[in-house]
Scaffold this motif. Sequence first.
Motif, short mmCIF file in Angstrom:
data_model
loop_
_atom_site.label_atom_id
_atom_site.label_comp_id
_atom_site.label_asym_id
_atom_site.label_seq_id
_atom_site.Cartn_x
_atom_site.Cartn_y
_atom_site.Cartn_z
N HIS A 33 -1.48 1.31 -5.93
CA HIS A 33 -2.14 0.22 -5.21
C HIS A 33 -3.12 0.77 -4.19
O HIS A 33 -4.24 0.24 -4.04
CB HIS A 33 -1.11 -0.67 -4.51
CG HIS A 33 -0.18 -1.35 -5.44
ND1 HIS A 33 1.10 -1.70 -5.08
CD2 HIS A 33 -0.31 -1.75 -6.74
CE1 HIS A 33 1.70 -2.29 -6.10
NE2 HIS A 33 0.87 -2.32 -7.11
N GLN A 34 -2.73 1.80 -3.50
CA GLN A 34 -3.60 2.39 -2.49
C GLN A 34 -4.86 2.95 -3.16
O GLN A 34 -5.97 2.78 -2.65
CB GLN A 34 -2.84 3.50 -1.76
CG GLN A 34 -3.50 3.94 -0.49
CD GLN A 34 -2.65 4.94 0.26
OE1 GLN A 34 -2.27 5.95 -0.34
NE2 GLN A 34 -2.36 4.66 1.52
N LEU B 170 0.80 -1.22 0.00
CA LEU B 170 0.00 0.00 0.00
C LEU B 170 0.84 1.28 0.00
O LEU B 170 0.29 2.37 -0.12
CB LEU B 170 -0.96 0.00 1.19
CG LEU B 170 -2.08 -1.04 1.11
CD1 LEU B 170 -2.91 -1.03 2.37
CD2 LEU B 170 -2.95 -0.81 -0.12
#
Length: 186
Positions: A39-40, A34
Motif C-alpha cells: 500500500h505504501q 500504510l
Amino acid sequence: MTHSSYADSKKETWETFRKKNHSFLRTRLIREFLEDSVHQQLLKQALNEEAAWAYKAVDLSFKRYYQDVIWRAYMLKTLHWQAVRYDRYHRRRQQRTPLSDQEEMFEEAGPFSSRIEEQSLEEELHHYSIWLGFRSLTPYQQWIFSKKYSSGWKDTDIANHLQVSRQAVSNAHRKGLKTLRLYAGK
C-alpha cells in the motif's frame, strides 16, 4: 534528468506529502493501511507519477482494506454479543440447577472406590503435581475424569449413567481442569 536526481525528486515528493498531511497520516486507519509495504508503495507511486491509474489503484486498494476493517469489526461485535448472550443464558441456567445438588446426589450413590471397575486414572498419572491436583478433586470430578480419560466415555455417556445433564458433567470437568492447571502451574 539523471537517475539519482529522479530518485531525489521522488523522495522529496513523498516527504513533502508527509509534511503537508502529517495529521491525516497519524489517524489509525491510514497508519495501519500504510504499514503494508504494498500500500505504501502504491501511494508513493501515485504521488510521483501523478497518473490516473496509480490514483485508482490506491483508491481501490484502500476500499478493499476498509471493507476488510468493517467486516472484522462487525464479526468482533457479533462474537462479543453472542458471548454475552451465552453467558447470560448459562448463568440463569446455573442458578436454576446448581452443580452442588448434583454432587450430593452422586455422593448418595456410594463411595468412589466401589464404582471403578478398570485401572484408576490416579495410577496412570506420572507427574507428581498433576497427581496431587487429581487427589484434590472431589470424588464426583475424579470419577468423571476416570471415565472420560481411562475408559474413553463421552460427556453424554457419563451424564446418562449419572442421570444428570451433559452440561453438569461438562461444568464439573471444566472446574476439575481449572484445578489441575493450578497444580500444574499453567
